[in-house]
Design a protein around this motif. Structure first.
Motif, PDB file in Angstrom:
ATOM      1  N   ILE A 113      -9.797   6.661  -3.934  1.00  0.00           N
ATOM      2  CA  ILE A 113      -9.634   5.239  -4.234  1.00  0.00           C
ATOM      3  C   ILE A 113      -8.531   4.701  -3.337  1.00  0.00           C
ATOM      4  O   ILE A 113      -7.399   5.212  -3.358  1.00  0.00           O
ATOM      5  N   PHE A 114      -8.838   3.678  -2.549  1.00  0.00           N
ATOM      6  CA  PHE A 114      -7.853   3.057  -1.658  1.00  0.00           C
ATOM      7  C   PHE A 114      -7.388   1.729  -2.247  1.00  0.00           C
ATOM      8  O   PHE A 114      -8.130   1.053  -2.950  1.00  0.00           O
ATOM      9  N   TYR A 115      -6.165   1.349  -1.897  1.00  0.00           N
ATOM     10  CA  TYR A 115      -5.696   0.002  -2.238  1.00  0.00           C
ATOM     11  C   TYR A 115      -4.840  -0.546  -1.099  1.00  0.00           C
ATOM     12  O   TYR A 115      -4.406   0.201  -0.225  1.00  0.00           O
ATOM     13  N   HIS A 116      -4.623  -1.862  -1.112  1.00  0.00           N
ATOM     14  CA  HIS A 116      -3.931  -2.558  -0.020  1.00  0.00           C
ATOM     15  C   HIS A 116      -4.626  -2.300   1.311  1.00  0.00           C
ATOM     16  O   HIS A 116      -3.982  -2.172   2.363  1.00  0.00           O
ATOM     17  N   VAL A 117      -5.962  -2.239   1.254  1.00  0.00           N
ATOM     18  CA  VAL A 117      -6.751  -1.974   2.456  1.00  0.00           C
ATOM     19  C   VAL A 117      -6.729  -3.191   3.376  1.00  0.00           C
ATOM     20  O   VAL A 117      -6.950  -4.324   2.944  1.00  0.00           O
ATOM     21  N   GLN A 118      -6.467  -2.945   4.658  1.00  0.00           N
ATOM     22  CA  GLN A 118      -6.576  -3.951   5.712  1.00  0.00           C
ATOM     23  C   GLN A 118      -7.633  -3.474   6.699  1.00  0.00           C
ATOM     24  O   GLN A 118      -7.716  -2.284   7.011  1.00  0.00           O
ATOM     25  N   PRO A 125      -8.083   5.306   5.488  1.00  0.00           N
ATOM     26  CA  PRO A 125      -7.024   6.302   5.293  1.00  0.00           C
ATOM     27  C   PRO A 125      -5.792   6.121   6.170  1.00  0.00           C
ATOM     28  O   PRO A 125      -4.684   6.460   5.745  1.00  0.00           O
ATOM     29  N   VAL A 126      -5.925   5.572   7.368  1.00  0.00           N
ATOM     30  CA  VAL A 126      -4.767   5.478   8.264  1.00  0.00           C
ATOM     31  C   VAL A 126      -3.853   4.306   7.914  1.00  0.00           C
ATOM     32  O   VAL A 126      -2.756   4.190   8.466  1.00  0.00           O
ATOM     33  N   GLY A 168      -5.739  13.083  -8.277  1.00  0.00           N
ATOM     34  CA  GLY A 168      -4.647  12.314  -8.870  1.00  0.00           C
ATOM     35  C   GLY A 168      -3.441  12.176  -7.986  1.00  0.00           C
ATOM     36  O   GLY A 168      -2.555  11.362  -8.267  1.00  0.00           O
ATOM     37  N   SER A 169      -3.374  12.953  -6.904  1.00  0.00           N
ATOM     38  CA  SER A 169      -2.246  12.860  -5.979  1.00  0.00           C
ATOM     39  C   SER A 169      -2.337  11.585  -5.150  1.00  0.00           C
ATOM     40  O   SER A 169      -3.426  11.042  -4.931  1.00  0.00           O
ATOM     41  N   ASP A 170      -1.189  11.092  -4.717  1.00  0.00           N
ATOM     42  CA  ASP A 170      -1.113  10.070  -3.683  1.00  0.00           C
ATOM     43  C   ASP A 170      -1.320  10.837  -2.394  1.00  0.00           C
ATOM     44  O   ASP A 170      -0.389  11.462  -1.888  1.00  0.00           O
ATOM     45  N   TYR A 171      -2.547  10.818  -1.876  1.00  0.00           N
ATOM     46  CA  TYR A 171      -2.984  11.801  -0.891  1.00  0.00           C
ATOM     47  C   TYR A 171      -2.001  11.963   0.268  1.00  0.00           C
ATOM     48  O   TYR A 171      -1.624  10.993   0.937  1.00  0.00           O
ATOM     49  N   SER A 232       0.725   7.480  12.118  1.00  0.00           N
ATOM     50  CA  SER A 232      -0.019   6.296  11.648  1.00  0.00           C
ATOM     51  C   SER A 232       1.009   5.232  11.275  1.00  0.00           C
ATOM     52  O   SER A 232       1.404   5.117  10.110  1.00  0.00           O
ATOM     53  N   PRO A 233       1.468   4.439  12.247  1.00  0.00           N
ATOM     54  CA  PRO A 233       2.607   3.536  12.027  1.00  0.00           C
ATOM     55  C   PRO A 233       2.374   2.485  10.950  1.00  0.00           C
ATOM     56  O   PRO A 233       3.338   2.012  10.335  1.00  0.00           O
TER      57      PRO A 233
END
Length: 262
Positions: A113-118, A125-126, A168-171, A232-233
Motif C-alpha cells: 500500500i503506497f501513500y503520498h504518491v506523486q 516505490p522510489v 506491516g513494515s514501512d518497507y 532515491s532523493p
C-alpha cells in the motif's frame, strides 16, 4: 394474536443476535461504517477514480471480482520480477489521513500500500512510503531472494525475508513489531490501517498497532540515507499525494477501502 407477537419477538431476537455477532467479529469495520467522516475509495461495485500509475486507464488484470478489487494474474517469481503495473486512486490527493482496508494474498504472494504518491517517476516505490503486504511464512521458500538481498548489502542469511521486508513494515525503513503482530495465513483476510500525521505514523494489522515512527525526523533521514532509498532523493519527501496499490507479480484481493482525512 399471541402467535403473531411471538413470531415478531423471535425475528427481532434473531436480528439482534446477528448484529451482535457481526460486531463482535469485526468491531473495527462496524466503527468505520458508522462514522460519516469516512468515505470509500473502493466499495465493491465501482472502480471510479482508479487508474494505472502514469496512465489514464487501469492496467490489464485489475478488475472487480466477487465484489473485491482484484489483481487477477498468475504468481510470478521474485527472481524474475522486473516491475509491475501499480495503480492509484486518482480522485483525490491526501496529506494527513487514516486509511483502512482488508486484503488477502495467495501462498507466496506480495503487494503493498503506497501513500503520498506523486507521478512522473519510474514507479511509486522510489517516491512513496509503502506498507508492506507479503506472505511472511512462505515467501522465502517459494522465491529466490538471495540476489536481491545481496544487492542491498544483506550478507547474513541473504535467502531469508528480513524484518524490513515483512508484512506491516514501512518497507525498507521501519520494521513491524513481530511480538505484537497477528498475521492471518495466506488465502485468508487481514485488515490493515495506516494513520499519517506529521507528528507520528502508525501501522496497524488486524486490530493491533505494530509500528509507529516520526516522519522527516533525524532518525527517519538517517534510515532513508543509509539503506535502499539512499539513491532515491525524492523518496518520502512529499507531504501529500495519491493512495496506491502494488502489482508485484502476485494475485491480490482488496475490499472495504476507506479513508478519513485528519
Amino acid at each position: 394474536m399471541q402467535k403473531i407477537i411471538l413470531v415478531i419477538f423471535s425475528f427481532s431476537l434473531m436480528v439482534s443476535c446477528k448484529t451482535k455477532n457481526k460486531t463482535e467479529k469485526n468491531s473495527e469495520l462496524v466503527q468505520v461504517e458508522t462514522n460519516e467522516s469516512w468515505f470509500y475509495l473502493f466499495d465493491g461495485s465501482s472502480l471510479e477514480g482508479w487508474r494505472g500509475y502514469n496512465s489514464t486507464s487501469l492496467p490489464p488484470g485489475w478488475i472487480i471480482k466477487d465484489s473485491t478489487l482484484t489483481f487477477d494474474t498468475q504468481l510470478g517469481l521474485e527472481q524474475n520480477y522486473k516491475g509491475g503495473e501499480d495503480i492509484i486512486f486518482a480522485g483525490k490527493k491526501f496529506d494527513n489521513f487514516e486509511l483502512y482496508l482488508e486484503w488477502k494474498l495467495p501462498k507466496g504472494g506480495n503487494s503493498g500500500i503506497f501513500y503520498h504518491v506523486q507521478e512522473g517517476y519510474e514507479g511509486p516505490p522510489v517516491v512513496s512510503p509503502e506498507y508492506q503486504l507479503i506472505d511472511d511464512e512462505n515467501y522465502a521458500q517459494i522465491h529466490d531472494i538471495t540476489a536481491y538481498n545481496l544487492s542491498l548489502g544483506y550478507t547474513e542469511n541473504p535467502s531469508e525475508l528480513k524484518p524490513l521486508q515483512r508484512t506491516g513494515s514501512d518497507y525498507a525503513m521501519h520494521p513491524a513489531d513481530s511480538k505484537n503482530k497477528v498475521l492471518h495465513p495466506a488465502g485468508t483476510w487481514n485488515s490493515s490501517k495506516i494513520i499519517f500525521t506529521p507528528e507520528k505514523v502508525e501501522h496497524w494489522l488486524n486490530g493491533k498497532q505494530i509500528l509507529s515512527f516520526v516522519p522527516w525526523s533525524d532518525d527517519w533521514y538517517e534510515k532513508k540515507n543509509s539503506d535502499k532509498w539512499k539513491n532515491s532523493p525524492d523518496y518520502g519527501k512529499f507531504k501529500t499525494g495519491y493512495i496506491g496499490l502494488q502489482d508485484h507479480s502476485s494475485p491480490i484481493w482488496f475490499r472495504n477501502i476507506k479513508i478519513k482525512e485528519l
